[in-house]
Design a protein around this motif. Structure first.
Motif, PDB file in Angstrom:
ATOM      1  N   UNK A   1      28.559  27.252  71.929  1.00 40.31           N
ATOM      2  CA  UNK A   1      29.797  26.641  72.429  1.00 40.31           C
ATOM      3  C   UNK A   1      29.646  26.391  73.929  1.00 40.31           C
ATOM      4  N   UNK A   2      30.360  25.418  74.446  1.00 39.22           N
ATOM      5  CA  UNK A   2      30.294  25.141  75.875  1.00 39.22           C
ATOM      6  C   UNK A   2      30.830  26.315  76.684  1.00 39.22           C
ATOM      7  N   UNK A   3      30.100  26.688  77.744  1.00 35.46           N
ATOM      8  CA  UNK A   3      30.644  27.687  78.666  1.00 35.46           C
ATOM      9  C   UNK A   3      31.893  27.109  79.337  1.00 35.46           C
ATOM     10  N   UNK A   4      32.834  27.940  79.660  1.00 35.34           N
ATOM     11  CA  UNK A   4      34.090  27.525  80.286  1.00 35.34           C
ATOM     12  C   UNK A   4      33.856  26.575  81.455  1.00 35.34           C
ATOM     13  N   UNK A   5      34.443  25.384  81.365  1.00 33.73           N
ATOM     14  CA  UNK A   5      34.408  24.436  82.478  1.00 33.73           C
ATOM     15  C   UNK A   5      33.089  23.700  82.659  1.00 33.73           C
ATOM     16  N   UNK A   6      32.155  23.794  81.729  1.00 36.33           N
ATOM     17  CA  UNK A   6      30.845  23.144  81.876  1.00 36.33           C
ATOM     18  C   UNK A   6      30.667  22.060  80.805  1.00 36.33           C
ATOM     19  N   UNK A   7      29.899  21.033  81.126  1.00 37.91           N
ATOM     20  CA  UNK A   7      29.618  19.995  80.134  1.00 37.91           C
ATOM     21  C   UNK A   7      28.146  20.037  79.707  1.00 37.91           C
TER      22      UNK A   7
ATOM     23  N   UNK B   1      26.401  12.887  73.322  1.00 37.11           N
ATOM     24  CA  UNK B   1      25.831  13.483  74.540  1.00 37.11           C
ATOM     25  C   UNK B   1      25.278  12.381  75.447  1.00 37.11           C
ATOM     26  N   UNK B   2      25.428  12.577  76.752  1.00 31.57           N
ATOM     27  CA  UNK B   2      24.844  11.635  77.714  1.00 31.57           C
ATOM     28  C   UNK B   2      23.327  11.677  77.637  1.00 31.57           C
ATOM     29  N   UNK B   3      22.765  12.880  77.553  1.00 31.86           N
ATOM     30  CA  UNK B   3      21.317  13.039  77.422  1.00 31.86           C
ATOM     31  C   UNK B   3      21.002  14.419  76.855  1.00 31.86           C
ATOM     32  N   UNK B   4      19.828  14.481  76.246  1.00 31.95           N
ATOM     33  CA  UNK B   4      19.314  15.738  75.696  1.00 31.95           C
ATOM     34  C   UNK B   4      17.883  15.865  76.193  1.00 31.95           C
ATOM     35  N   UNK B   5      17.558  17.022  76.756  1.00 31.70           N
ATOM     36  CA  UNK B   5      16.221  17.262  77.289  1.00 31.70           C
ATOM     37  C   UNK B   5      15.555  18.394  76.528  1.00 31.70           C
TER      38      UNK B   5
ATOM     39  N   UNK C   1      31.159  16.162  74.901  1.00 27.33           N
ATOM     40  CA  UNK C   1      32.514  16.718  74.916  1.00 27.33           C
ATOM     41  C   UNK C   1      32.429  18.160  74.428  1.00 27.33           C
ATOM     42  N   UNK C   2      33.273  19.005  74.973  1.00 26.36           N
ATOM     43  CA  UNK C   2      33.219  20.436  74.662  1.00 26.36           C
ATOM     44  C   UNK C   2      33.217  20.682  73.149  1.00 26.36           C
ATOM     45  N   UNK C   3      32.308  21.553  72.736  1.00 26.81           N
ATOM     46  CA  UNK C   3      32.256  21.987  71.338  1.00 26.81           C
ATOM     47  C   UNK C   3      32.630  23.467  71.292  1.00 26.81           C
ATOM     48  N   UNK C   4      33.260  23.851  70.193  1.00 19.50           N
ATOM     49  CA  UNK C   4      33.725  25.229  70.039  1.00 19.50           C
ATOM     50  C   UNK C   4      33.162  25.820  68.746  1.00 19.50           C
ATOM     51  N   UNK C   5      33.192  27.124  68.685  1.00 15.01           N
ATOM     52  CA  UNK C   5      32.731  27.853  67.505  1.00 15.01           C
ATOM     53  C   UNK C   5      33.309  27.213  66.244  1.00 15.01           C
ATOM     54  N   UNK C   6      32.430  26.950  65.263  1.00 11.50           N
ATOM     55  CA  UNK C   6      32.858  26.353  63.999  1.00 11.50           C
ATOM     56  C   UNK C   6      32.669  24.849  63.928  1.00 11.50           C
TER      57      UNK C   6
END
Length: 183
Positions: free
Chosen positions: A67-73, A99-103, A146-151
């Motif tokens: 899941x995204x850390x709080x406040x991070x993209x 996603x803008x990019x994946x590395x 965009x933020x993803x959450x558990x599940x």
């Protein structure tokens, strides 16, 4: 004083995003990951792969994303890929919808003994040796999603030199999925 307080916070955030503090996946026989390939920054010389006449078939399993850390993209994604047919292929790119990019990223040790995250080159996949993207090793750095959450489920593709695009669904969860035991 302010600089010395900010650096540890940034380092901790980077480790959380990439899973640097997670020790759930290791290379020990007890956890079922023996013989898996935790590649170096570039796992081969990059020369085009020879065509052995067999189109590789890639099996992707245990795909998950934090899941995204709080406040991070930015977040990290992981998977295990193996060849169910063919002798060799090479992961050259990953894309995740939205996603803008994946590395492709890995952890390396610098001259001062500090662990650093860095983009890595294409990663070779050989028959009989799974390619493992796991916390503390190779991983996908996912930027601008965009933020993803558990599940949640995030869809994307892993792009291989010979097999082409392999669709993947990443389950969003805080910890690695359990390896099926077959019992």
């Amino acid at each position: 004083m302010m600089k010395t307080a900010i650096f540890p916070c940034l380092l901790a955030l980077a480790l959380v995003a990439c899973g640097g503090t997670d020790t759930h996946v290791t290379e020990t026989p007890a956890d079922g990951h023996e013989g898996m390939h935790h590649a170096s920054p570039s796992s081969d010389d990059g020369a085009p792969l020879a065509d052995d006449g067999v189109m590789p078939v890639i099996d992707v399993r245990l795909a998950w994303m934090r899941p995204h850390p709080e406040g991070r993209d930015v977040t990290a994604a992981y998977f295990v890929a193996g060849l169910s047919d063919g002798q060799v292929d090479r992961l050259v790119e990953a894309r995740i919808d939205g996603a803008e990019r994946v590395e492709l990223h890995g952890h390396t040790m610098d001259d001062q003994g500090m662990m650093r995250m860095r983009p890595v080159g294409p990663q070779r996949l050989d028959a009989g040796t799974p390619l493992v993207f796991a916390p503390g090793g190779l991983h996908l750095m996912v930027h601008g999603l965009a933020a993803v959450a558990e599940g949640d489920i995030a869809t994307g593709v892993l792009v291989f030199e010979r097999a082409g695009e392999v669709p993947v669904e990443f389950s969003v969860q805080a910890a690695p999925p359990a390896e099926p035991t077959g019992h």
